[in-house]
Design an enzyme around this catalytic site. Sequence first.
Site, PDB file in Angstrom:
ATOM      1  N   CYS A   1       0.867  -1.170   0.000  1.00 18.47           N
ATOM      2  CA  CYS A   1       0.000   0.000   0.000  1.00 18.47           C
ATOM      3  C   CYS A   1       0.909   1.227   0.000  1.00 18.47           C
ATOM      4  CB  CYS A   1      -0.868  -0.003   1.244  1.00 18.47           C
ATOM      5  SG  CYS A   1      -1.675  -1.570   1.542  1.00 18.47           S
TER       6      CYS A   1
ATOM      7  N   ARG B   1       1.478   1.295  -6.171  1.00 17.68           N
ATOM      8  CA  ARG B   1       1.776   0.350  -5.091  1.00 17.68           C
ATOM      9  C   ARG B   1       0.535  -0.411  -4.629  1.00 17.68           C
ATOM     10  NH1 ARG B   1       6.737   1.433  -2.129  1.00 17.68           N
ATOM     11  NH2 ARG B   1       5.802   0.192  -0.489  1.00 17.68           N
TER      12      ARG B   1
ATOM     13  N   TRP C   1      -3.799  -1.915  -1.011  1.00 11.17           N
ATOM     14  CA  TRP C   1      -3.819  -3.203  -1.705  1.00 11.17           C
ATOM     15  C   TRP C   1      -4.301  -4.189  -0.662  1.00 11.17           C
ATOM     16  CZ3 TRP C   1      -1.555  -8.055  -1.215  1.00 11.17           C
ATOM     17  CH2 TRP C   1      -1.609  -8.873  -2.363  1.00 11.17           C
TER      18      TRP C   1
ATOM     19  N   ASN D   1       0.796   0.469   6.572  1.00  7.07           N
ATOM     20  CA  ASN D   1       1.227  -0.583   5.640  1.00  7.07           C
ATOM     21  C   ASN D   1       1.798  -1.706   6.478  1.00  7.07           C
ATOM     22  OD1 ASN D   1       0.659   1.149   3.565  1.00  7.07           O
ATOM     23  ND2 ASN D   1       2.799   1.596   3.064  1.00  7.07           N
ATOM     24  N   GLY D   2       1.639  -2.937   6.022  1.00  7.51           N
ATOM     25  CA  GLY D   2       2.183  -4.072   6.771  1.00  7.51           C
ATOM     26  C   GLY D   2       1.059  -4.913   7.335  1.00  7.51           C
TER      27      GLY D   2
ATOM     28  N   GLU E   1      10.834 -14.987 -18.294  1.00  6.45           N
ATOM     29  CA  GLU E   1      10.506 -13.574 -18.099  1.00  6.45           C
ATOM     30  C   GLU E   1       9.464 -13.115 -19.124  1.00  6.45           C
ATOM     31  OE1 GLU E   1      10.771 -11.591 -15.817  1.00  6.45           O
ATOM     32  OE2 GLU E   1      10.540  -9.616 -16.709  1.00  6.45           O
TER      33      GLU E   1
ATOM     34  N   LYS F   1       5.819 -11.588 -18.122  1.00 13.43           N
ATOM     35  CA  LYS F   1       5.360 -10.258 -18.572  1.00 13.43           C
ATOM     36  C   LYS F   1       4.000 -10.363 -19.244  1.00 13.43           C
ATOM     37  CE  LYS F   1       7.282  -8.299 -16.915  1.00 13.43           C
ATOM     38  NZ  LYS F   1       8.348  -8.216 -15.930  1.00 13.43           N
TER      39      LYS F   1
ATOM     40  N   GLU G   1       1.080 -11.182 -16.697  1.00 14.35           N
ATOM     41  CA  GLU G   1       0.702 -10.186 -15.693  1.00 14.35           C
ATOM     42  C   GLU G   1       0.026  -8.957 -16.276  1.00 14.35           C
ATOM     43  OE1 GLU G   1       3.748  -8.374 -13.201  1.00 14.35           O
ATOM     44  OE2 GLU G   1       5.221  -8.593 -14.787  1.00 14.35           O
TER      45      GLU G   1
ATOM     46  N   HIS H   1       7.720 -32.976 -22.505  1.00 13.66           N
ATOM     47  CA  HIS H   1       7.497 -33.796 -21.312  1.00 13.66           C
ATOM     48  C   HIS H   1       6.170 -33.484 -20.638  1.00 13.66           C
ATOM     49  CE1 HIS H   1      11.503 -35.516 -21.619  1.00 13.66           C
ATOM     50  NE2 HIS H   1      11.892 -34.307 -21.973  1.00 13.66           N
TER      51      HIS H   1
ATOM     52  N   LYS I   1       3.139  -3.285  -6.789  1.00 12.60           N
ATOM     53  CA  LYS I   1       4.520  -3.124  -7.216  1.00 12.60           C
ATOM     54  C   LYS I   1       5.495  -3.779  -6.255  1.00 12.60           C
ATOM     55  CE  LYS I   1       7.827  -1.569  -9.802  1.00 12.60           C
ATOM     56  NZ  LYS I   1       8.080  -2.412 -10.987  1.00 12.60           N
TER      57      LYS I   1
HETATM   58  O1  M6R Z   1      10.959  -5.513  -6.008  1.00 11.18           O
HETATM   59  P1  M6R Z   1      11.350  -6.890  -6.359  1.00 11.18           P
HETATM   60  O2  M6R Z   1      12.292  -6.975  -7.500  1.00 11.18           O
HETATM   61  O3  M6R Z   1      11.861  -7.678  -5.188  1.00 11.18           O
HETATM   62  O4  M6R Z   1      10.003  -7.601  -6.817  1.00 11.18           O
HETATM   63  C1  M6R Z   1       9.950  -8.951  -7.122  1.00 11.18           C
HETATM   64  C2  M6R Z   1       8.668  -9.292  -7.834  1.00 11.18           C
HETATM   65  O5  M6R Z   1       7.562  -9.007  -7.022  1.00 11.18           O
HETATM   66  C3  M6R Z   1       8.517  -8.535  -9.154  1.00 11.18           C
HETATM   67  O6  M6R Z   1       9.606  -8.735  -9.987  1.00 11.18           O
HETATM   68  C4  M6R Z   1       7.230  -8.982  -9.879  1.00 11.18           C
HETATM   69  O7  M6R Z   1       7.366 -10.302 -10.304  1.00 11.18           O
HETATM   70  C5  M6R Z   1       6.930  -8.040 -11.046  1.00 11.18           C
HETATM   71  N1  M6R Z   1       5.542  -7.729 -11.076  1.00 11.18           N
HETATM   72  C6  M6R Z   1       7.281  -8.631 -12.353  1.00 11.18           C
HETATM   73  O8  M6R Z   1       7.020  -7.773 -13.416  1.00 11.18           O
END
Ligand code: M6R
Length: 611
Positions: A2, A27, A77, A103-104, A484, A488, A491, A507, A606
């Site tokens: 958040c 965030r 969030w 937050n937390g 990766e 991408k 998400e 497999h 984020k």
């Molecule tokens: O801030 P960080 O690099 O530790 O975050 C790790 C993941 O949460 C972050 O890479 C997430 O997978 C992204 N949404 C990918 O695009």
Amino acid sequence: MCGIVAYTGSRPALPVLLSGLKRLEYRGYDSSGIAVETPDKIAVRKAKGKVSELVNLLDSDEGALDQSTCGIAHTRWATHGPPTTENAHPHAGGKNGIALVHNGIIENHRALRQKLEGEGYIFLSETDTEVLAHLVDSKYEGSLVDAITSALGEVEGTYGLAAVAHAEPGKLVVARRGSPIVIGLGENETIVASDASAIIKYTRQAIYLDDNDIACICGSDLDIRSLGSGAVSRATSEIDWSADAAEKGGYEHYMLKEIFEQPESIRNTLRGRMDADRGNAILSGLNLSPRELADLYRVLIVGCGTSMNAGLVGEYAIEDFAGVLAEVEQAAEFRYRNPIIKSSDLVVAISQSGETADTLAAVREAIDKGALVSGLVNTVGSTIARETGRGIYLHAGPEISVASTKAFTSQVSVLLMMALKFARSRRMSREEGRQMVREIKAIPELVERTLAQNDHIAKVAERYLDCTSAFFIGRGYLYPVALEGALKLKEISYIHAEGYHAAELKHGPIALLEASVPVIALCNKGPGQDKTLGNVAECQARDSRVLGIVTEGDTEAMAAVDDYIEVPDCPLHTAVVPSTVALQLLSYHIARLRGCAIDQPRNLAKSVTVE
Ligand code: M6R
């Protein structure tokens, strides 16, 4: 996950709070709210949905809150309770006119709630934060800072918080344990946030609170204590990027802007770190003595999501060039499976935000077990950067889009430099080192040439936007690129996508191939290409359309696939970067054509600061 903003000073608080919330919306974006002081009470306004909903609500107030010069704000969030107006922050505490954002996670919230209900407190939400607000209220005897200090003594869990009390006008109390709080120092004013991007418009002078710090702020007066040990002083640091860096700069989305920033962000990552003459990398943050370098037994790389995918490239490069044992592991798994760690192991924690809960916990585990620990982090002053002590900053600039792009390519660039450094201390000649320096220094230009394909990639995207599912395949250095690429796509476009080693497809996953399930194959020239082209033919035989990432001018690979995107000819360890950039653009255009909320995909945040 958040976002928190708070303000005390001489100007109207509301515009500062709202502009901060907009900055922090990446965030968490399921609801938001503000609480500002007015002469007769603390006024709270909350709205479900984006910050724009809150702005609409405030417009209907017709300026009633415009004179207030102190307040707190939050963008959420959801963790405890669904995203509703009732569950949105700020939460008010009991009868004393206290409002609080947090937050937390308060882990013992159930027990505290039961106790407070027994004392007559009535709860309006399902959140753990409201428990904290009432707990603070129950301790309040005229001093907010004392009440919060006392309440936090009963709390288990993590927090970054900001609170105001009606009886103490102009005063903010903020505290931190496990969730970041940065205090921006202005002239006759203070802006607090969970992330520097919310304060940069007003000041670059910042203090990052440490865990267990609590600060009482009035205008520009600041008093920081450490819970349990009295007054402390914390260093002021200068935020080294400008407000423009956190703007869209004319692009339709932050993600596109950040994709296009990559030649520059990688140059910033490499700046001052390439010794062309000695054929070596200068990574002073790593801070390893020649003895530690020579004794290095193993490099353990931990991270989550995109950062973990970058780590896999590091694993390959470190073993490939330096002959040092390297392993990458999902940070949560590393943390909980009681790994065997030696003092000659280097644990490298990779994190864009520097706040990811699992990665941070892995860092603490590795430190406890006596390993050398280094943080590869983008966000300056973040917890992982500070706790590892051997930090290597990415210098990629703020990454606002939830989908990580420029952080990945900077992470890979640093990992290649690390591989070079370890290799030069062991078995790589100066001449070979110089060659590798040239290859790494060429990466920004490789990215520029790939970005020039943007229009072509947008056209290719049109052919893939209706698929229900997609597979990404690659081998060797290109296997992490496949992972990766799939991450991408899923998400931001919500198309189900999986990354597989090209050899693994047979497999099991091959059972899913059909005309509506395309395969994106990393077919760059280099070792393994012939095998991947064989896998491409297998996919086409099952009616899958194949999009190949191919090396410029490689007519054989072009003929083998249905569509292709060309990336520059370069060794595979650097081809990782332009190939990933091509897939970033592909995902971006598919998501754009599908009308998705690219910068703020559903359910995501984020920075994942909860386990
Ligand atoms: O801030 P960080 O690099 O530790 O975050 C790790 C993941 O949460 C972050 O890479 C997430 O997978 C992204 N949404 C990918 O695009």
